[in-house]
Scaffold this motif. Structure first.
Motif, PDB file in Angstrom:
ATOM      1  N   GLU A 166     -10.969  10.711   3.843  1.00 59.01           N
ATOM      2  CA  GLU A 166     -10.593  10.985   2.449  1.00 59.01           C
ATOM      3  C   GLU A 166     -11.234  12.272   1.940  1.00 59.01           C
ATOM      4  OE1 GLU A 166     -13.182   8.024  -0.187  1.00 59.01           O
ATOM      5  OE2 GLU A 166     -12.634   7.158   1.753  1.00 59.01           O
ATOM      6  N   ASP A 167     -12.450  12.593   2.434  1.00 55.25           N
ATOM      7  CA  ASP A 167     -13.095  13.846   2.028  1.00 55.25           C
ATOM      8  C   ASP A 167     -12.360  15.044   2.606  1.00 55.25           C
ATOM      9  OD1 ASP A 167     -15.234  12.425   0.751  1.00 55.25           O
ATOM     10  OD2 ASP A 167     -16.118  12.107   2.728  1.00 55.25           O
TER      11      ASP A 167
ATOM     12  N   ALA B  14     -12.135   5.376  12.372  1.00 52.39           N
ATOM     13  CA  ALA B  14     -11.995   6.757  11.893  1.00 52.39           C
ATOM     14  C   ALA B  14     -10.694   7.371  12.381  1.00 52.39           C
ATOM     15  CB  ALA B  14     -13.186   7.595  12.355  1.00 52.39           C
TER      16      ALA B  14
ATOM     17  N   ASP C  54      -8.085   6.014  10.111  1.00 54.97           N
ATOM     18  CA  ASP C  54      -8.139   6.628   8.783  1.00 54.97           C
ATOM     19  C   ASP C  54      -7.542   8.032   8.796  1.00 54.97           C
ATOM     20  OD1 ASP C  54      -9.351   4.369   7.780  1.00 54.97           O
ATOM     21  OD2 ASP C  54     -11.375   5.205   7.808  1.00 54.97           O
TER      22      ASP C  54
ATOM     23  N   GLN D  29     -18.399  13.712   6.982  1.00 48.83           N
ATOM     24  CA  GLN D  29     -17.176  13.666   6.187  1.00 48.83           C
ATOM     25  C   GLN D  29     -16.249  12.535   6.624  1.00 48.83           C
ATOM     26  OE1 GLN D  29     -16.235  17.903   6.782  1.00 48.83           O
ATOM     27  NE2 GLN D  29     -16.310  18.108   4.567  1.00 48.83           N
ATOM     28  N   ARG D  30     -15.686  11.855   5.629  1.00 48.06           N
ATOM     29  CA  ARG D  30     -14.699  10.815   5.868  1.00 48.06           C
ATOM     30  C   ARG D  30     -13.295  11.424   5.825  1.00 48.06           C
ATOM     31  NH1 ARG D  30     -16.370   7.632   0.630  1.00 48.06           N
ATOM     32  NH2 ARG D  30     -16.162   9.818  -0.018  1.00 48.06           N
TER      33      ARG D  30
ATOM     34  N   MET E 106     -17.544  14.438  11.395  1.00 45.70           N
ATOM     35  CA  MET E 106     -17.528  13.122  10.759  1.00 45.70           C
ATOM     36  C   MET E 106     -18.749  12.245  11.042  1.00 45.70           C
ATOM     37  SD  MET E 106     -13.452  12.388  11.313  1.00 45.70           S
ATOM     38  CE  MET E 106     -13.342  11.086  10.086  1.00 45.70           C
ATOM     39  N   ASN E 107     -19.238  12.201  12.254  1.00 48.75           N
ATOM     40  CA  ASN E 107     -20.393  11.324  12.529  1.00 48.75           C
ATOM     41  C   ASN E 107     -21.564  12.142  13.046  1.00 48.75           C
ATOM     42  OD1 ASN E 107     -18.889  11.683  14.978  1.00 48.75           O
ATOM     43  ND2 ASN E 107     -19.925   9.949  15.906  1.00 48.75           N
TER      44      ASN E 107
ATOM     45  N   PHE F  37     -21.185   7.062  11.012  1.00 48.43           N
ATOM     46  CA  PHE F  37     -20.365   8.099  10.376  1.00 48.43           C
ATOM     47  C   PHE F  37     -21.003   8.492   9.049  1.00 48.43           C
ATOM     48  CE2 PHE F  37     -17.767   7.076  13.780  1.00 48.43           C
ATOM     49  CZ  PHE F  37     -16.781   8.035  13.910  1.00 48.43           C
ATOM     50  N   THR F  38     -21.936   9.416   9.154  1.00 46.83           N
ATOM     51  CA  THR F  38     -22.694   9.865   7.989  1.00 46.83           C
ATOM     52  C   THR F  38     -22.183  11.194   7.451  1.00 46.83           C
ATOM     53  OG1 THR F  38     -24.288  10.951   9.456  1.00 46.83           O
ATOM     54  CG2 THR F  38     -24.783   8.696   8.789  1.00 46.83           C
TER      55      THR F  38
END
Length: 295
Positions: A132-133, A165, A168, A129-130, A110-111, A126-127
């Motif tokens: 939601e991804d 995160a 989420d 995956q999120r 994620m980051n 956090f560049t």
């Protein structure tokens, strides 16, 4: 491999002509539970490149050849007892297209904003995956890195983003593996403190992130004194996996440290990357089999 999988040589062509193939492969991928009755996990990690960390040992660009990295990952994932893989979107999507993720646990990284060696390394945005991804692609969990330097304001921004995160991921009912360190700069280079007290403090901080810890796992290093791991792991009741890190010559000594730590009540498995994918003797299969044997 699935009947519709492609070869490594074909990846660029598929990505050029049919980018929807990634979503299609994700939709049809056969999934499995995060853990089976043994509650053990053996995960191969390959999220280093997106942080600009391509080195293994003395070779600073060992992981720069993507085709070779994918070949090593496919081999590792094919070995009995390997449960899955941790990677960034590009690598996981390559593996999806190759058909290598069937019945495997897939962890999205994620980051990756804290680039290796950068002045902003501890402002680890956090560049990747999120939540939601990860949910959209039907992956199984996420992983975030949390390095904390009490003298660097970037750590607070990372800490706050990490907490959100965790929230989420919990909202999507997805496990998140938090990899915490207390870090400091020595001669300008970021160094992680692996002493027992430092790792215990990092555990306490990581375990308290977010509005719930129900979906949080910890991804921890073996302490510099392996005997400290027993009391360090008592700092939290969260399930733990051990990270591999780089092995500097003493592969057998590393295996013995893992074996001892794996016997602790909260420790559930291993998440290991470079030391298995790029072993000193070049035998990926044997290195992976040995690690699986420790479980």
């Amino acid at each position: 491999m699935t009947p519709s999988s492609v070869s490594i040589r074909e990846l660029a062509s598929v990505r050029t002509r049919h980018p929807e193939a990634v979503a299609e492969a994700a939709a049809r991928r056969a999934r499995r539970p995060l853990v089976d009755a043994s509650e053990r996990l053996m995960i191969v990690a390959a999220d280093h490149p997106a942080r600009g960390a391509l080195g293994v040992g003395a070779d600073e660009l060992a992981m720069a050849n993507r085709a070779e990295l994918l070949e090593r990952l496919v081999l590792a994932l094919s070995r009995p007892g390997v449960d899955g893989v941790l990677g960034t979107a590009d690598i996981l999507e390559d593996l999806l297209l190759l058909g290598a993720l069937e019945h495997k646990v897939v962890l999205g990284s994620m980051n990756r904003g804290g680039l290796a060696g950068a002045s902003f390394e501890l402002d680890d945005r956090f560049t990747g995956q999120r939540a939601e991804d990860i949910a959209r692609l039907r992956f199984d969990a996420g992983k975030l890195l949390l390095r904390i330097d009490y003298d660097d304001p970037g750590s607070l921004r990372t800490l706050y983003a990490a907490a959100r995160a965790v929230d989420d991921m919990a909202a999507h009912r997805l496990p998140v593996f938090v990899e915490p360190f207390l870090s400091t700069r020595v001669d300008g280079k970021l160094t992680n403190d692996l002493s027992g007290p430092a790792v215990a403090r990092s555990v306490a901080i990581a375990a308290g992130l977010g509005g719930t810890s129900a979906y949080t796992w910890l991804k921890l290093p073996v302490t510099e004194d392996p005997d400290d791991m027993a009391w360090v792991c008592e700092t939290s009741t969260l399930p733990v996996v051990l990270l591999g890190g780089e092995v500097h010559g003493d592969q057998e000594g590393t295996y013995e440290k893992w074996r001892k730590a794996l016997s602790l009540p909260t420790v559930r498995g291993l998440v290991v990357g470079r030391s298995l994918l790029y072993p000193a003797d070049g035998d990926v299969g044997a290195a992976v089999d040995t690690a699986v044997g420790l479980l």
